[in-house]
Design a protein around this motif. Structure first.
Motif, PDB file in Angstrom:
ATOM      1  N   LYS A 202       0.947  -1.151   0.170  1.00  0.00           N
ATOM      2  CA  LYS A 202       0.059  -0.032  -0.108  1.00  0.00           C
ATOM      3  C   LYS A 202       0.956   1.280   0.024  1.00  0.00           C
ATOM      4  O   LYS A 202       0.497   2.208  -0.729  1.00  0.00           O
ATOM      5  CB  LYS A 202      -0.926  -0.126   1.049  1.00  0.00           C
ATOM      6  N   LEU A 203       2.003   1.380   0.721  1.00  0.00           N
ATOM      7  CA  LEU A 203       2.630   2.386   0.872  1.00  0.00           C
ATOM      8  C   LEU A 203       3.613   2.585  -0.531  1.00  0.00           C
ATOM      9  O   LEU A 203       3.681   3.744  -1.078  1.00  0.00           O
ATOM     10  CB  LEU A 203       3.856   2.284   1.986  1.00  0.00           C
ATOM     11  N   VAL A 204       3.942   1.418  -1.258  1.00  0.00           N
ATOM     12  CA  VAL A 204       4.845   1.568  -2.498  1.00  0.00           C
ATOM     13  C   VAL A 204       4.157   2.103  -3.608  1.00  0.00           C
ATOM     14  O   VAL A 204       4.432   2.705  -4.372  1.00  0.00           O
ATOM     15  CB  VAL A 204       5.638  -0.009  -2.511  1.00  0.00           C
ATOM     16  N   PHE A 205       2.823   1.157  -3.576  1.00  0.00           N
ATOM     17  CA  PHE A 205       1.920   1.702  -4.911  1.00  0.00           C
ATOM     18  C   PHE A 205       0.756   2.602  -4.740  1.00  0.00           C
ATOM     19  O   PHE A 205       0.308   3.028  -5.851  1.00  0.00           O
ATOM     20  CB  PHE A 205       1.621   0.115  -5.275  1.00  0.00           C
ATOM     21  N   ASP A 206       0.088   2.582  -3.668  1.00  0.00           N
ATOM     22  CA  ASP A 206      -1.040   3.443  -3.366  1.00  0.00           C
ATOM     23  C   ASP A 206      -0.881   4.867  -2.965  1.00  0.00           C
ATOM     24  O   ASP A 206      -1.664   5.547  -3.131  1.00  0.00           O
ATOM     25  CB  ASP A 206      -2.017   2.677  -2.394  1.00  0.00           C
ATOM     26  N   GLU A 207       0.220   5.066  -2.432  1.00  0.00           N
ATOM     27  CA  GLU A 207       0.415   6.314  -1.801  1.00  0.00           C
ATOM     28  C   GLU A 207       0.992   7.437  -2.830  1.00  0.00           C
ATOM     29  O   GLU A 207       1.994   6.888  -3.533  1.00  0.00           O
ATOM     30  CB  GLU A 207       1.192   6.555  -0.417  1.00  0.00           C
ATOM     31  N   PRO A 208       0.418   8.449  -2.882  1.00  0.00           N
ATOM     32  CA  PRO A 208       1.163   9.615  -3.924  1.00  0.00           C
ATOM     33  C   PRO A 208       2.580   9.807  -3.636  1.00  0.00           C
ATOM     34  O   PRO A 208       2.862   9.979  -2.412  1.00  0.00           O
ATOM     35  CB  PRO A 208       0.395  10.802  -3.751  1.00  0.00           C
ATOM     36  N   HIS A 209       3.397   9.933  -4.465  1.00  0.00           N
ATOM     37  CA  HIS A 209       4.731   9.909  -4.258  1.00  0.00           C
ATOM     38  C   HIS A 209       5.335  11.146  -3.495  1.00  0.00           C
ATOM     39  O   HIS A 209       6.021  11.028  -2.918  1.00  0.00           O
ATOM     40  CB  HIS A 209       5.488   9.386  -5.443  1.00  0.00           C
ATOM     41  N   GLU A 210       4.464  12.140  -4.017  1.00  0.00           N
ATOM     42  CA  GLU A 210       4.906  13.524  -3.381  1.00  0.00           C
ATOM     43  C   GLU A 210       4.747  13.771  -2.064  1.00  0.00           C
ATOM     44  O   GLU A 210       5.041  14.519  -1.202  1.00  0.00           O
ATOM     45  CB  GLU A 210       4.459  14.573  -4.525  1.00  0.00           C
ATOM     46  N   ARG A 211       3.805  12.832  -1.563  1.00  0.00           N
ATOM     47  CA  ARG A 211       3.331  13.124  -0.084  1.00  0.00           C
ATOM     48  C   ARG A 211       3.849  11.601   0.763  1.00  0.00           C
ATOM     49  O   ARG A 211       3.606  11.835   2.075  1.00  0.00           O
ATOM     50  CB  ARG A 211       1.926  12.994   0.241  1.00  0.00           C
ATOM     51  N   LEU A 212       4.586  10.729   0.108  1.00  0.00           N
ATOM     52  CA  LEU A 212       5.013   9.535   0.931  1.00  0.00           C
ATOM     53  C   LEU A 212       5.953   9.828   2.188  1.00  0.00           C
ATOM     54  O   LEU A 212       5.568   9.271   3.138  1.00  0.00           O
ATOM     55  CB  LEU A 212       5.713   8.685   0.038  1.00  0.00           C
ATOM     56  N   TRP A 213       7.021  10.543   1.950  1.00  0.00           N
ATOM     57  CA  TRP A 213       7.731  10.671   3.213  1.00  0.00           C
ATOM     58  C   TRP A 213       6.957  11.500   4.318  1.00  0.00           C
ATOM     59  O   TRP A 213       7.170  10.937   5.546  1.00  0.00           O
ATOM     60  CB  TRP A 213       9.026  11.948   2.796  1.00  0.00           C
ATOM     61  N   ARG A 214       6.273  12.538   4.168  1.00  0.00           N
ATOM     62  CA  ARG A 214       5.677  13.072   5.328  1.00  0.00           C
ATOM     63  C   ARG A 214       4.629  12.354   5.805  1.00  0.00           C
ATOM     64  O   ARG A 214       4.487  12.368   7.088  1.00  0.00           O
ATOM     65  CB  ARG A 214       4.914  14.580   4.799  1.00  0.00           C
ATOM     66  N   LYS A 215       3.748  11.542   5.141  1.00  0.00           N
ATOM     67  CA  LYS A 215       2.596  10.584   5.447  1.00  0.00           C
ATOM     68  C   LYS A 215       3.259   9.575   6.493  1.00  0.00           C
ATOM     69  O   LYS A 215       2.726   9.219   7.352  1.00  0.00           O
ATOM     70  CB  LYS A 215       1.938   9.952   4.433  1.00  0.00           C
ATOM     71  N   ILE A 216       4.332   8.917   6.048  1.00  0.00           N
ATOM     72  CA  ILE A 216       5.017   7.861   6.715  1.00  0.00           C
ATOM     73  C   ILE A 216       5.438   8.195   8.085  1.00  0.00           C
ATOM     74  O   ILE A 216       5.074   7.860   9.311  1.00  0.00           O
ATOM     75  CB  ILE A 216       6.162   7.065   6.102  1.00  0.00           C
ATOM     76  N   LEU A 217       6.203   9.636   8.121  1.00  0.00           N
ATOM     77  CA  LEU A 217       6.559   9.914   9.417  1.00  0.00           C
ATOM     78  C   LEU A 217       5.430  10.658  10.263  1.00  0.00           C
ATOM     79  O   LEU A 217       5.474  10.324  11.592  1.00  0.00           O
ATOM     80  CB  LEU A 217       7.594  11.274   9.263  1.00  0.00           C
TER      81      LEU A 217
END
Length: 189
Positions: A154-169
């Motif tokens: 889900k993190l690799v394929f579903d999350e928009p790449h431009e928000r991935l860093w902030r979303k995980i943190l």
């Protein structure tokens, strides 16, 4: 509260998040998926560095010119790799994390994409990669250059790449949530 992960947790499928003060511009706010980690070397692919170049400069299929292409890292941009979550359609992939497969038959992957059987929420293509020599990644993790987090499809394929860093943190909570709000350029604060 999410646990803190350490060097002992380094393995394929783990995500590396660049800490916000990392000075290497190649990895500014990067999220890297570890594809291989051994005592001799480690390598991974940057999930959130989408490129402007078109795929048809690498593959003769003009049908593929709208394929999203990511920079996997600063090492050898002539190498193309991919991750996917369709082992039922792409043979010979290596399971590296929950629902995440690295590589497999490139020809079959291209054919399935062209045929519309695999969508871009199921496969990501990369040029170049991120690599570390023996013990280098462990030293960087110990020096807090990277924040570790378990990866999943889900993190690799579903999350928009431009928000991935902030979303995980942000999802990690606590001090990590505070880091997720840190500005790109603190001098502009």
């Amino acid at each position: 509260m999410h646990p803190n992960y350490s060097v002992e947790d380094l393995q394929p499928g783990m995500l590396l998040l660049a800490e916000p003060f990392l000075e290497d511009p190649s990895f500014h706010r990067s999220v890297i998926l570890i594809c291989e980690h051994t005592t001799a070397h480690s390598f991974g692919l940057v999930l959130n560095n989408k490129q402007e170049i078109v795929f048809d400069s690498f593959v003769d299929e003009k049908v593929l010119e709208d394929v999203p292409l990511f920079s996997g890292g600063p090492v050898d941009p002539t190498i193309m790799q991919f991750v996917h979550r369709r082992p039922d359609l792409i043979p010979d992939g290596v399971l590296i994390g929950p629902g995440i497969y690295w590589s497999g038959s490139f020809e079959v992957a291209i054919d399935k994409v062209v045929a519309g059987e695999i969508g871009f929420d199921e496969i990501k293509f990369f040029i170049g990669y991120s690599g570390w020599g023996a013990g280098q990644l462990e030293r960087e993790v110990r020096s807090n250059a990277w924040i570790l987090h378990p990866g999943n499809d889900k993190l690799v394929f579903d999350e928009p790449h431009e928000r991935l860093w902030r979303k995980i943190l942000h999802a990690k909570g606590g001090d990590f949530r505070v880091l997720s709000t840190y500005p790109d350029d603190p001098n502009l604060n």
